[in-house]
Design a protein around this motif. Structure first.
Motif, short mmCIF file in Angstrom:
data_model
loop_
_atom_site.label_atom_id
_atom_site.label_comp_id
_atom_site.label_asym_id
_atom_site.label_seq_id
_atom_site.Cartn_x
_atom_site.Cartn_y
_atom_site.Cartn_z
N UNK A 65 0.17 -33.17 -34.87
CA UNK A 65 1.11 -34.11 -34.28
C UNK A 65 0.47 -35.10 -33.33
N UNK A 66 -0.77 -34.84 -32.93
CA UNK A 66 -1.48 -35.76 -32.03
C UNK A 66 -2.67 -36.43 -32.72
N UNK A 67 -3.32 -35.71 -33.60
CA UNK A 67 -4.51 -36.22 -34.30
C UNK A 67 -4.15 -36.52 -35.75
N UNK A 68 -4.84 -37.52 -36.30
CA UNK A 68 -4.66 -37.87 -37.70
C UNK A 68 -6.02 -38.05 -38.36
N UNK A 69 -6.24 -37.31 -39.44
CA UNK A 69 -7.49 -37.44 -40.19
C UNK A 69 -7.23 -38.29 -41.42
N UNK A 70 -8.20 -39.14 -41.74
CA UNK A 70 -8.09 -39.98 -42.93
C UNK A 70 -9.48 -40.22 -43.49
N UNK A 71 -9.53 -40.75 -44.70
CA UNK A 71 -10.84 -41.01 -45.28
C UNK A 71 -10.80 -42.26 -46.15
N UNK A 78 -15.05 -40.54 -43.11
CA UNK A 78 -13.86 -39.85 -42.63
C UNK A 78 -13.61 -40.26 -41.18
N UNK A 79 -12.35 -40.38 -40.83
CA UNK A 79 -11.95 -40.81 -39.49
C UNK A 79 -11.07 -39.74 -38.84
N UNK A 80 -11.10 -39.73 -37.51
CA UNK A 80 -10.19 -38.88 -36.76
C UNK A 80 -9.58 -39.71 -35.65
N UNK A 81 -8.30 -40.05 -35.80
CA UNK A 81 -7.57 -40.77 -34.76
C UNK A 81 -6.97 -39.74 -33.82
N UNK A 82 -7.35 -39.82 -32.56
CA UNK A 82 -6.91 -38.84 -31.57
C UNK A 82 -6.03 -39.53 -30.54
N UNK A 83 -4.76 -39.16 -30.51
CA UNK A 83 -3.80 -39.72 -29.57
C UNK A 83 -3.32 -38.64 -28.60
N UNK A 84 -2.71 -39.09 -27.51
CA UNK A 84 -2.17 -38.16 -26.50
C UNK A 84 -3.22 -37.12 -26.12
N UNK A 85 -4.41 -37.57 -25.83
CA UNK A 85 -5.51 -36.64 -25.54
C UNK A 85 -5.25 -35.87 -24.26
N UNK A 86 -5.72 -34.64 -24.26
CA UNK A 86 -5.56 -33.72 -23.13
C UNK A 86 -6.94 -33.29 -22.63
N UNK A 87 -7.05 -32.89 -21.38
CA UNK A 87 -8.35 -32.40 -20.89
C UNK A 87 -8.92 -31.27 -21.74
#
Length: 120
Positions: A65-71, A78-87
Motif C-alpha cells: 500500500x505504500x511501495x510500488x514495484x514496476x519494471x 526494475x523500479x521501486x516507488x516508495x511513498x509514505x516512508x517511515x523511519x
C-alpha cells in the motif's frame, strides 16, 4: 559481465518519497523475477517486493500500500516507488534478479546496495 546497477537512494523525511532503480548491464537472454530486499543494521535481509516475468507484483506486508514495484521489459530495469516512508524503512536496499544469461544458463544476481535513510 552481467551486473545490476542501482540508483536512487538517499535521505528523506518521514512521509516523503523515493524511487529506486535497478538496471541490468551486460548481455542477457531474458529476465525472470526481479525484486528488492533490504537489510537494516543488526537485522537479517528481508524481502520488500518482487515482480515476476509476467509482471505480477508481490509485497511484504510492511510495505503493501505504500511501495510500488514496476519494471521496464525493454530496458531490463526494475523500479521501486516508495511513498509514505517511515523511519523503520531505513535500510540498505538490494536489487535481486533471476536472469537467463543464455537460453540454457540461469543465474541469480545482486546489486551493490543503496542506502535509504528516513528521518523522523
Amino acid at each position: 559481465q552481467v551486473q545490476l546497477v542501482e540508483s536512487g537512494g538517499g535521505l528523506v523525511q518521514a512521509g516523503g518519497s523515493l524511487r529506486l532503480s535497478c538496471a541490468t548491464s551486460g548481455e542477457i537472454y531474458a529476465t525472470n523475477t526481479m525484486g528488492w530486499y533490504r537489510q537494516a543494521p543488526g537485522k537479517q535481509r528481508e524481502l520488500v517486493a518482487f515482480i515476476t516475468g509476467g509482471g505480477a507484483p508481490t509485497y511484504a506486508d510492511s510495505v503493501n500500500g505504500r511501495f510500488t514495484i514496476s519494471r521496464d521489459f525493454v530496458k531490463n530495469t526494475v523500479y521501486l516507488q516508495m511513498n509514505s516512508l517511515k523511519p523503520e524503512d531505513t535500510a540498505v536496499y538490494y536489487c535481486h534478479a533471476d536472469l537467463l544469461v543464455t537460453m540454457m544458463s540461469r543465474r541469480e544476481y545482486w546489486g551493490q546496495g543503496t542506502q535509504v535513510t528516513v528521518s523522523s
